[in-house]
Design a protein around this motif. Structure first.
Motif, PDB file in Angstrom:
ATOM      1  N   LEU A 135       1.052  -1.250  -0.417  1.00 39.79           N
ATOM      2  CA  LEU A 135      -0.099  -0.299  -0.135  1.00 39.79           C
ATOM      3  C   LEU A 135       1.172   1.117  -0.226  1.00 39.79           C
ATOM      4  CD1 LEU A 135      -2.498  -0.911   2.831  1.00 39.79           C
ATOM      5  CD2 LEU A 135      -2.502  -0.922   0.091  1.00 39.79           C
ATOM      6  N   VAL A 137       0.639   5.120   0.529  1.00 42.96           N
ATOM      7  CA  VAL A 137      -0.243   5.884   1.024  1.00 42.96           C
ATOM      8  C   VAL A 137       0.215   7.412   0.454  1.00 42.96           C
ATOM      9  CG1 VAL A 137      -0.942   7.376   3.457  1.00 42.96           C
ATOM     10  CG2 VAL A 137      -1.049   4.489   2.815  1.00 42.96           C
ATOM     11  N   VAL A 162      -3.629   3.769  -1.570  1.00 41.90           N
ATOM     12  CA  VAL A 162      -4.438   4.558  -0.181  1.00 41.90           C
ATOM     13  C   VAL A 162      -4.225   5.969  -0.326  1.00 41.90           C
ATOM     14  CG1 VAL A 162      -4.838   4.571   2.247  1.00 41.90           C
ATOM     15  CG2 VAL A 162      -4.335   2.345   1.202  1.00 41.90           C
ATOM     16  N   ARG A 164      -4.938   9.752   1.276  1.00 41.53           N
ATOM     17  CA  ARG A 164      -5.469  10.271   2.630  1.00 41.53           C
ATOM     18  C   ARG A 164      -5.796  11.682   2.261  1.00 41.53           C
ATOM     19  NH1 ARG A 164      -3.058  13.991   6.268  1.00 41.53           N
ATOM     20  NH2 ARG A 164      -0.593  13.713   5.390  1.00 41.53           N
ATOM     21  N   GLY A 184      -8.409   2.097  -0.960  1.00 44.56           N
ATOM     22  CA  GLY A 184      -9.278   2.774  -0.006  1.00 44.56           C
ATOM     23  C   GLY A 184      -8.830   4.250  -0.135  1.00 44.56           C
ATOM     24  N   CYS A 185      -9.826   5.140   0.724  1.00 46.67           N
ATOM     25  CA  CYS A 185      -9.159   6.382   1.411  1.00 46.67           C
ATOM     26  C   CYS A 185      -9.266   6.107   2.610  1.00 46.67           C
ATOM     27  CB  CYS A 185     -10.792   7.200   0.859  1.00 46.67           C
ATOM     28  SG  CYS A 185     -10.729   7.270  -1.157  1.00 46.67           S
ATOM     29  N   CYS A 214     -10.130   2.457   8.121  1.00 51.62           N
ATOM     30  CA  CYS A 214      -9.366   1.154   7.915  1.00 51.62           C
ATOM     31  C   CYS A 214     -10.022  -0.114   8.330  1.00 51.62           C
ATOM     32  CB  CYS A 214      -8.290   1.871   9.984  1.00 51.62           C
ATOM     33  SG  CYS A 214      -6.932   3.333   9.522  1.00 51.62           S
ATOM     34  N   LEU A 217     -10.911  -0.591   5.351  1.00 52.15           N
ATOM     35  CA  LEU A 217      -9.124  -1.321   4.253  1.00 52.15           C
ATOM     36  C   LEU A 217      -8.954  -2.664   4.382  1.00 52.15           C
ATOM     37  CD1 LEU A 217      -7.291  -0.414   1.906  1.00 52.15           C
ATOM     38  CD2 LEU A 217      -6.475   0.890   4.090  1.00 52.15           C
TER      39      LEU A 217
END
Length: 229
Positions: A135, A137, A162, A164, A184-185, A214, A217
């Motif tokens: 992942l 981020v 991912v 943010r 995911g976000c 989370c 995710l």
């Protein structure tokens, strides 16, 4: 399952995300171990508030040779009463040999439900093919996304993204531009910095939007791993 995380640039929030994922997985009664591969990160045990808890850290394993006993290693790792085991650096910097990282992950993987690895920027840890999921981020800002694009070029495999601070629709556009799948976000959460100062791990606020993201995710990654098995 093994999941490795790294950040796209400084301040991306990869370590915070990893701590939160570990905390949420442990709250779901999974056996979790966190492996810190970032020698310059200051020790991820600090993020869990266990930097003074006795236990084995990387410097105690230096010089070891041959396979490690995963069950015995887990028993010796520091942890909170309500948290995962953590293999981290102590307060003195030491170089982490790539072979030792390999042996540690190989040892704990069969005896855990989830192994989370904080790659940081360690060049020796960039062999990402060893993990089930990688992942990346990234902050949802122009500079953060540019840094994520540069980071992708360093990796030997295509990570999942991912993001943010962005909603799903624009995050999907960003992932498409980077030619990555969106994992995911994660929302921004003003409580995270305050909690860190108090020794409260990210993800501990079970009803927060960040913890909920989370949880989703983790669920999606587990489903994907089971489908691929």
């Amino acid at each position: 399952m093994t999941i490795a995380l790294l950040g796209g640039g400084t301040g991306a929030g990869a370590t915070t995300a990893l701590v939160a994922l570990a905390t949420r997985a442990h709250a779901a009664h999974r056996r979790v171990v966190v492996v810190d591969a970032d020698a310059c990160g200051g020790g991820i045990d600090v993020a869990f508030g266990i930097e003074t808890v006795p236990g084995v850290r990387w410097e105690d394993l230096l010089g070891s040779d041959g396979p490690l006993d995963g069950e015995r290693l887990l028993e010796r790792l520091p942890s909170r009463d309500d948290g995962p085991q953590v293999l981290s650096f102590g307060r003195q910097w030491c170089e982490l040999p790539a072979g030792l990282l390999d042996r540690a992950v190989t040892a704990v993987r069969p005896v855990c439900d989830l192994v989370l690895v904080d790659l940081g920027r360690a060049a020796a840890a960039m062999r990402t093919e060893r993990y089930d999921h990688v992942l990346l981020v990234a902050r949802g800002t122009p500079s953060g996304l540019a840094a994520a694009g540069a980071t992708v070029q360093r990796l030997g495999a295509r990570p999942m993204l991912v993001v943010r601070g962005l909603r799903e629709a624009p995050a999907l556009d960003v992932a498409g531009a980077l030619r990555l799948d969106l994992a995911g976000c994660l929302p921004d959460d003003r409580h995270l910095a305050v909690d860190l100062e108090r020794g409260v791990p990210a993800g501990s606020r079970a009803r927060s939007a960040y913890a909920g993201a989370c949880d989703r995710l983790l669920r999606d990654l587990v489903v994907a791993a089971e489908a691929a098995a």
